[in-house]
Write a protein that holds these residues in place. Structure first.
Motif, PDB file in Angstrom:
ATOM      1  N   GLN A  67      31.686  42.389  38.923  1.00  0.00           N
ATOM      2  CA  GLN A  67      30.348  41.895  38.606  1.00  0.00           C
ATOM      3  C   GLN A  67      29.490  43.015  38.019  1.00  0.00           C
ATOM      4  O   GLN A  67      28.671  42.783  37.131  1.00  0.00           O
ATOM      5  CB  GLN A  67      29.706  41.281  39.852  1.00  0.00           C
ATOM      6  CG  GLN A  67      30.376  39.970  40.240  1.00  0.00           C
ATOM      7  CD  GLN A  67      29.793  39.410  41.511  1.00  0.00           C
ATOM      8  OE1 GLN A  67      28.665  38.939  41.520  1.00  0.00           O
ATOM      9  NE2 GLN A  67      30.564  39.470  42.587  1.00  0.00           N
ATOM     10  N   PRO A  70      32.446  44.383  34.199  1.00  0.00           N
ATOM     11  CA  PRO A  70      33.428  43.306  33.961  1.00  0.00           C
ATOM     12  C   PRO A  70      34.718  43.729  33.256  1.00  0.00           C
ATOM     13  O   PRO A  70      35.716  43.023  33.337  1.00  0.00           O
ATOM     14  CB  PRO A  70      32.674  42.297  33.094  1.00  0.00           C
ATOM     15  CG  PRO A  70      31.252  42.708  33.110  1.00  0.00           C
ATOM     16  CD  PRO A  70      31.182  44.129  33.540  1.00  0.00           C
ATOM     17  N   ARG A  84      38.347  41.148  30.411  1.00  0.00           N
ATOM     18  CA  ARG A  84      36.922  41.066  30.770  1.00  0.00           C
ATOM     19  C   ARG A  84      36.794  39.913  31.746  1.00  0.00           C
ATOM     20  O   ARG A  84      37.254  38.802  31.468  1.00  0.00           O
ATOM     21  CB  ARG A  84      36.081  40.837  29.530  1.00  0.00           C
ATOM     22  CG  ARG A  84      34.608  40.910  29.826  1.00  0.00           C
ATOM     23  CD  ARG A  84      33.845  41.265  28.537  1.00  0.00           C
ATOM     24  NE  ARG A  84      32.481  41.609  28.848  1.00  0.00           N
ATOM     25  CZ  ARG A  84      32.065  42.801  29.213  1.00  0.00           C
ATOM     26  NH1 ARG A  84      32.909  43.790  29.294  1.00  0.00           N
ATOM     27  NH2 ARG A  84      30.794  43.019  29.485  1.00  0.00           N
ATOM     28  N   ARG A  86      34.916  37.104  34.241  1.00  0.00           N
ATOM     29  CA  ARG A  86      33.745  36.244  34.356  1.00  0.00           C
ATOM     30  C   ARG A  86      34.041  35.174  35.406  1.00  0.00           C
ATOM     31  O   ARG A  86      35.189  34.880  35.702  1.00  0.00           O
ATOM     32  CB  ARG A  86      33.382  35.609  33.016  1.00  0.00           C
ATOM     33  CG  ARG A  86      34.422  34.661  32.488  1.00  0.00           C
ATOM     34  CD  ARG A  86      33.985  33.977  31.195  1.00  0.00           C
ATOM     35  NE  ARG A  86      35.047  33.161  30.665  1.00  0.00           N
ATOM     36  CZ  ARG A  86      35.371  31.939  31.081  1.00  0.00           C
ATOM     37  NH1 ARG A  86      34.698  31.373  32.073  1.00  0.00           N
ATOM     38  NH2 ARG A  86      36.362  31.265  30.529  1.00  0.00           N
ATOM     39  N   ARG A  87      32.978  34.609  35.959  1.00  0.00           N
ATOM     40  CA  ARG A  87      33.090  33.540  36.943  1.00  0.00           C
ATOM     41  C   ARG A  87      33.185  32.210  36.199  1.00  0.00           C
ATOM     42  O   ARG A  87      32.377  31.924  35.322  1.00  0.00           O
ATOM     43  CB  ARG A  87      31.853  33.533  37.837  1.00  0.00           C
ATOM     44  CG  ARG A  87      31.827  32.412  38.862  1.00  0.00           C
ATOM     45  CD  ARG A  87      30.476  32.338  39.552  1.00  0.00           C
ATOM     46  NE  ARG A  87      30.277  33.432  40.454  1.00  0.00           N
ATOM     47  CZ  ARG A  87      30.360  33.338  41.779  1.00  0.00           C
ATOM     48  NH1 ARG A  87      30.604  32.185  42.347  1.00  0.00           N
ATOM     49  NH2 ARG A  87      30.167  34.381  42.532  1.00  0.00           N
ATOM     50  N   GLY A 130      34.014  37.432  24.706  1.00  0.00           N
ATOM     51  CA  GLY A 130      32.623  37.751  24.417  1.00  0.00           C
ATOM     52  C   GLY A 130      32.332  38.177  22.990  1.00  0.00           C
ATOM     53  O   GLY A 130      33.203  38.194  22.134  1.00  0.00           O
TER      54      GLY A 130
END
Length: 144
Positions: A67, A70, A84, A86-87, A130
């Motif tokens: 968090q 990442p 990378r 992410r939730r 991203g």
């Protein structure tokens, strides 16, 4: 299907099973590399895992690290890649949770023991994750 996937299917007799993943994160406070082994499954090019600490209430340190930072390194039997984290949210989370529930039939019962929702963590290859992904691709084409 790749030879590695065929071999895994043969080894598990066609059952769905999670696989081991060595994840190297950056410590949120120290900035030092931290390693952990977690279970994962593949979802296209992504790797999916659960942010759990033995079903205890606390979030696992590796998830807290992700968090804060990442970017990570994921090492599987197929090799090492930069990812990378992410939730997963909404429909994606539900879909991935259902896939994990096919692997672990007790998933919902275990999750009910936790005071907060268990994060489903998606590890995307950095070449597709991203806004920076386009920059990486562009840099590669310029240097080629």
């Amino acid at each position: 299907m790749s030879n590695n996937r065929e071999a895994r299917a043969a080894a598990t007799h066609g059952r769905r099973a999670w696989l081991p993943l060595r994840l190297t994160t950056t410590g949120q406070r120290t900035g030092q590399p931290r390693q952990v082994v977690v279970g994962y499954f593949e979802d296209g090019r992504n790797l999916v895992t659960m942010a759990m600490n033995g079903w205890g209430a606390a979030e696992p340190g590796w998830w807290l690290n992700l968090q804060a930072h990442p970017g990570a390194t994921a090492q599987t039997r197929d090799g090492t890649r930069q990812v990378r984290a992410r939730r997963a949210q909404g429909d994606e989370r539900e879909r991935l949770w259902s896939r994990w529930a096919q692997i672990d039939k007790n998933l919902d019962a275990y999750a009910a023991r936790r005071p907060a929702e268990t994060a489903v963590v998606v590890l995307e290859p950095q070449d597709t994750a991203g806004p920076a992904a386009g920059q990486i691709t562009a840099q590669r084409s310029r240097s080629a």
